[in-house]
Write an enzyme that holds these catalytic residues in place. Structure first.
Site, PDB file in Angstrom:
ATOM      1  N   SER A  36       0.811  -1.219   0.000  1.00  0.00           N
ATOM      2  CA  SER A  36       0.000   0.000   0.000  1.00  0.00           C
ATOM      3  C   SER A  36       0.843   1.268   0.000  1.00  0.00           C
ATOM      4  O   SER A  36       0.382   2.323  -0.445  1.00  0.00           O
ATOM      5  CB  SER A  36      -0.925   0.015   1.218  1.00  0.00           C
ATOM      6  OG  SER A  36      -0.185  -0.097   2.424  1.00  0.00           O
ATOM      7  N   ASP A 182      -4.720   7.208   9.928  1.00  0.00           N
ATOM      8  CA  ASP A 182      -4.343   5.925  10.532  1.00  0.00           C
ATOM      9  C   ASP A 182      -2.947   5.941  11.137  1.00  0.00           C
ATOM     10  O   ASP A 182      -2.543   5.012  11.833  1.00  0.00           O
ATOM     11  CB  ASP A 182      -4.468   4.786   9.519  1.00  0.00           C
ATOM     12  CG  ASP A 182      -3.526   4.931   8.308  1.00  0.00           C
ATOM     13  OD1 ASP A 182      -2.612   5.783   8.337  1.00  0.00           O
ATOM     14  OD2 ASP A 182      -3.711   4.172   7.341  1.00  0.00           O
TER      15      ASP A 182
END
Length: 212
Positions: A36, A182
């Site tokens: 990612s 996050d």
């Protein structure tokens, strides 16, 4: 007759020169192979690392395109399972960035090392140079785990004679203004910082590919 032969020789030489110049002028094709962090989690493709690095290199006069082959959630085992079909024939070089998800899952360091080494071997068997992007284990994984994990990347780079960028998230980790909510993935500004830091090594890698 001598003049005709001379003109013919000049024509052949000119053709060879043009062909050689055209070959050198071909756009370099590099694949960003990772997770990612490479894929640009929650970001448009234009804001991801491959796109921003392509723009930065082109702005500095390099004829290169970096294709995004990042898959969110990929471990090194996942990367090994897809490397053969994810890297197309004709690829000039690969930026290899994997390992962060191995750390998050606390996978055995020996497996991470083995998977990365297998990926490198498969690419080298195909004649594809690799720029290895390193990862660092967070402190909460414990000192022994971190020390063993962190040694993977410099060790593999030395063993396989690879260019190494020691820490892919350099300049971003621990800076909330450059991260998504996050606290793990870079935002678009974070990607920009990563590209700025990565650019000198990327230019060296491009130069090495052009010299081949």
């Amino acid at each position: 007759m001598g003049i005709k032969n001379t003109l013919a020789s000049i024509a052949v030489a000119a053709t060879i020169l043009v062909a050689s110049t055209a070959a050198r002028a071909e756009t370099l094709s590099i694949v960003g192979f990772g997770d990612s962090l490479m894929a640009g989690y929650q970001l448009p493709s234009s804001a991801g690392f491959p796109a921003q690095l392509t723009q930065a290199l082109q702005a500095r006069g390099h004829d290169v395109v970096i294709t995004d082959s990042g898959v969110s959630g990929d471990t090194t085992a996942d990367g090994l399972a897809r490397v053969d079909w994810s890297i197309p024939d004709g690829t000039d070089g690969v930026i290899l960035e994997l390992g962060a998800n191995d750390v998050l899952r606390g996978l055995p360091v020996s497996e991470t090392r083995s998977n990365l080494e297998a990926i490198i071997a498969r690419l080298q068997d195909r004649g594809i140079p690799v720029l290895l992007a390193g990862m660092l284990a967070p402190p909460n994984m414990g000192g022994d785990y971190a020390a063993t994990f962190n040694a993977i990347y410099p060790d593999l780079a030395k063993r396989h004679d690879l260019m190494l960028y020691p820490f892919f998230l350099d300049g971003v980790t621990g800076n909330p203004g450059l991260e998504l909510s996050d606290g793990m993935h870079p935002n678009s500004d974070g990607i920009k910082v990563m590209v700025e830091n990565f650019l000198p090594v990327a230019e060296q890698f491009v130069g090495s590919l052009q010299a081949e």
